[in-house]
Design a protein around this motif. Structure first.
Motif: not given
Ligand code: HDD
Ligand code: HEM
Ligand code: HEM
Lengths: 341, 453
Positions: B163-171
């Motif tokens: 898993x890369x480029x995690x965008x917590x708020x978008x999730x």
């Protein structure tokens, strides 16, 4: 400091906080049960008065610990879940029984006695079981093929019982020391005398069991034993602080000659003692999360999530501070609550 | 049962148990808050008494909600470690923020219960408001995690599967979050209201004459039906929205929910009946022509995809149609019921409600709780075989541990025991303090502090 070490320190801090809060909470439940035998016993009433408003808040600290491990060390979960399925599920069952029966006991007059005995005894076992996580993650009790816990081996090993006893005794010690202080705050000398006595009994026992646990660690966790021995001065300092705290039960109190000891100082010093000892234990445990398969570096979450989590902690705590302050004022300070007849 | 099935059964029943208490933990605080507010407006002491008695019930329910929630949280990691690896990396945020909601609820619940007599009226209303806020936030936040499982966003997968480029708020704000969160809240408020309505109706049926206790219960009934009506309208409208999200994001789930095999425009809405996957049709259903197309896209010519468009091994189980129909059926029924009672009262005036109507009302609470269960099992089972839609199968998420059956039996036994004992404790508590007695004591303020223990 890198992400892994910072995350490990935060988890360690939560473990330490819950160790104190949980011990006081479950211990108070136990003392409340023991001393509610007799109708008009003040010690039991005092323990219950502390417990009723606080147990829910204490439980959130447990949840916080679990959630933070998931958030900070996701890659550790598959191994940890295999190793901890049995003790974890047991704790969950006991926790469910303990909390519900405690709440039932407040509400039902008829079976109050039986209900509070069940919740008191289950509460006594929970911290002891929780402490078992420590020998398990220190290595030697896991089937290297399946990753599952070797329950037989765990229960045949003397070190297991040293840890169990440590969990049990320190729960009784910390809760007695806390309740001694709480009774003083409530101007309840009668209850104070009771809890002071138990603090005096269980304090040295805690120290004794802690000391004999180390040589018992044996083959499986020799890495940990060696590290602990390397950090022995930390443990020594913690023991010194314990004795100063212990002596506080005989310190004179200003203006009240019939009152013996300064329980606030004693309890504060005991917390400091636990802080030092568990910090030393934590440092000795590095770099492993679970020996020998998991190190903190390999398990820590990605940087973006890590930063977002840190920020959310900061903001959340800042928002909650007034709530905690109000709570403390109302239940740990307000004489009208403490002093109820 | 293999270990995977056992894990699913164990986890599903833990959640099914928790959700009963948790939903009431969202719904009841709103009712308590409303009663406190009404007291400030009308100065009618019956409303403080309501707030007080409901608070006691809520305190008992929390005694089960909190440890059962703790169980669910820990079991997630124990049973679905590979799923939680994803959670930890991508969607840890709602779990984290939820802690603050728990703290908020737990702190102010204690303050409201154990310090009520030491608080000013403003501070008292404020603390019950924070309790309600904390409960509602808990519900909305956990729904974010569940919605993310349905519509996972906020990350990329590298070639090697990491898993890369995690965008917590978008999730966190994933596409199905808004509709789901609002739906969960409305349905929880509605459940709280209908449960109170059921109890009030039951009590009114027991009274021979229209004395003070009868009026007390009637006030409780009308208050809860007013809230129940508003919230069930909200639930239905928002359910419509949630259905549209399904149409766009999880079309096979909607197809399974409607037992629709052939892709078509002018698709009918099917209620009831059983899906027969062999013959590929729905048996014994009532069909409302064109309605499904309209629900899915606000136009009758919207094309709705049928199950045949999807590989067979990704079809959700066929019983999801039954669950979905029951949820919608109950929602519609309760909405009509609450509307009818208010209409009746408005047309006929006075305070008389016929006994048959009261009898009908007694089932509202249990039905509403059932709808909650159906809705959740629908959303979780309708996602099968996926745990994270189109990314991770349930069989890939499960733990490698064996011997789960023992735990399943143990947990189920405890749940059954606690369901029975909670009802029993509630009954014996309120039987000890009948409303007649409390109404008689209303003038004596001094009892309040001690009563709440
Ligand atoms: C009192 C409870 C209740 C009632 C009466 C309804 N619902 Fe509901 N529904 C829920 C309780 C619920 C729930 C338990 O809260 C769910 C499960 C997961 C979720 O997000 O909400 C849900 C989910 C849910 C979903 C989303 C499933 C998913 O995303 O996987 C849809 C499309 C609907 N509902 C639609 C409706 C419609 C059109 C209703 C018409 C009246 C309705 N619901 C009544
Ligand atoms: C609280 C109400 C809920 C109920 C009653 C419920 C019910 C269920 C049931 C019955 C299953 C088994 C599905 C099957 O095997 O067919 C399941 C699976 C699962 N649910 Fe839910 N669920 C709820 C909410 C949630 C939420 C909020 C989450 C996530 C945050 C969640 C996460 C899961 C996971 C991880 C599984 C296992 C994997 C899977 O079957 O997809 N559930 N749940
Ligand atoms: C996977 C799903 C879920 C998990 C992991 C979970 C977790 C938890 C936990 C750990 C607690 C105890 C909090 C405490 O110690 O005070 C709790 C309580 C609660 N949960 Fe759940 N929960 C889930 C599903 C839900 C759902 C779907 C709702 C709402 C509809 C909900 C609403 C609540 C409420 C209102 C409480 C009451 C207590 C409080 O806020 O302190 N939960 N839950």
């Amino acid at each position: 400091m890198n992400d892994a070490l910072l995350a490990a320190s935060i988890i360690w801090l939560f473990v330490f906080m819950y160790a104190i809060l949980g011990s006081v909470d479950f211990g108070a439940g136990f003392w409340g049960m023991v001393y509610s035998q007799k109708e008009d016993d003040r010690a039991g009433a005092l323990a219950n008065r502390f417990l009723s408003p606080t147990w829910e808040v204490t439980n959130v600290f447990l949840v916080m610990l679990v959630v933070s491990i998931v958030a900070f060390f996701p890659a550790a979960l598959s191994q940890l879940s295999l190793a901890l399925l049995v003790p974890g599920s047991l704790v969950l069952l006991l926790l469910l029984i303990r909390s519900t029966f405690m709440v039932y006991a407040y509400s039902a007059q008829r079976f109050q006695r039986a209900l509070s005995v069940v919740s008191g005894v289950t509460g006594l076992l929970i911290p002891a079981l929780l402490v078992l996580v420590l020998p398990i993650i220190a290595g030697g009790f896991i089937d290297s093929r399946t990753g599952q816990l070797l329950s037989d081996k765990l229960f045949m090993s003397p070190v297991t019982y040293a840890y169990l006893a440590f969990g049990l005794i320190s729960e009784l010690f910390l809760s007695a020391a806390f309740l001694a202080d709480y009774s003083r705050e409530a101007d309840d000398e009668e209850a104070y005398v009771v809890f002071r006595r138990f603090a005096l009994i269980f304090g040295p026992l805690t120290l004794f069991i802690g000391t004999i646990a180390v040589p018992l660690m044996g083959e499986q966790a020799s890495w940990l034993r060696i590290n602990i021995e390397g950090n022995r001065w930390w443990f020594f300092a913690s023991a010194v602080i314990f004795f100063i705290g212990y002596s506080a039960y005989w310190w004179p109190t200003k203006g009240h000659h019939h009152r013996r000891g300064v329980p606030r100082a004693a309890f504060t010093l005991f917390i400091l003692q636990f802080f030092l000892a568990s910090l030393a234990y934590g440092v000795s445990h590095l770099p492993y999360l679970m020996y020998p398969v998991l190190t903190i570096k390999e398990s820590v979450t990605n940087h973006n999530t890590f930063i977002t989590l840190l920020i959310s902690y900061g903001v959340g705590m800042a928002i909650l501070v007034p709530g905690f302050y109000l709570f403390w004022r109302l239940f740990l300070k307000d004489k009208r609550y403490l002093h109820q007849e | 049962m293999d270990e995977l099935m056992t894990a699913r059964a164990l986890f599903g029943s833990s959640l099914g148990f928790h959700i009963l208490f948790a939903t009431l933990g969202v719904g009841l605080p709103l009712m308590i808050f409303m009663a406190e507010l009404l007291f400030q407006v009308t100065k009618d002491k019956d409303y403080t008494l309501m707030a007080k008695r409901w608070t006691k019930a809520q305190a008992i329910l929390l005694g089960v909600a909190i440890p059962s929630g703790t169980i669910v949280a820990v079991q997630l990691s124990l049973l679905w470690p590979h799923f939680m690896e994803w959670v930890g990396q991508i969607i840890a945020l709602p779990f984290q923020v939820e802690l603050f909601a728990f703290f908020l609820e737990a702190l102010f619940m204690s303050i409201y219960v154990y310090a009520a007599d030491r608080l000013s009226p403003t501070l008292r209303i404020l603390s019950v408001f924070f309790v309600a806020l904390g409960g509602s936030l808990s519900g909305a936040l956990i729904t974010s995690a569940n919605a993310w499982m349905n519509t996972p966003t906020g990350f990329d997968l590298a070639k090697d599967g990491s898993i890369i480029h995690v965008r917590p708020w978008e999730a966190f704000f994933n596409p199905s979050f808004p509709a789901a969160a609002i739906h969960v809240l409305f349905s929880a408020y509605m459940t709280g209201a209908f449960v109170i309505a059921s109890i009030a109706a039951l009590r009114m049926l027991k009274r021979k004459k229209k004395d003070a206790p009868y009026h007390y219960h009637r006030k409780a009934l009308m208050l809860s039906l007013a809230i129940g009506l508003i919230m069930s309208l909200g639930t239905a409208m928002d359910g419509h929205w949630a259905g549209q999200v399904l149409h766009e994001k999880q079309p096979e789930k909607l197809a399974a929910a409607e037992g629709l095999f052939e892709t078509q425009s002018y698709a009918p809405l099917a209620l009831g009946g059983v899906t027969d996957t062999q013959e590929q049709r729905l048996k014994g259903a009532v069909e409302i022509p064109w309605m499904l197309s309209f629900l899915a896209g606000n136009r009758f010519d919207t094309v709705v995809q049928g199950l045949n468009d999807f590989p067979r091994d990704t079809w959700p189980p066929s019983y999801t149609h039954t669950l979905f129909s029951l949820m919608i059926g109950i929602g519609t029924l309760l909405m009509i019921l609450a509307g009818f009672v208010w209409l009746y009262r408005w047309r006929k005036g006075g305070d008389h409600l016929p006994r048959w109507l009261l009898r009908l009302l007694t089932v509202g609470g249990p039905l509403s709780l059932l709808a909650i269960e159906f809705g959740w099992v629908f959303t979780c089972s309708g996602r099968q075989p996926w745990t994270v839609y189109q990314y991770q199968r349930t069989s890939e998420a499960v733990t490698a541990a064996t011997g789960l059956m023992t735990w399943f039996v143990l947990f189920i036994s405890i749940y059954v025991l606690l369901l029975i004992s909670t009802i029993w404790i509630m009954r014996s508590y309120f039987r000890k303090r009948p409303i007649e007695q409390e109404l008689g004591f209303l003038g004596l303020e001094g009892r309040k502090g001690e009563e709440l223990h």
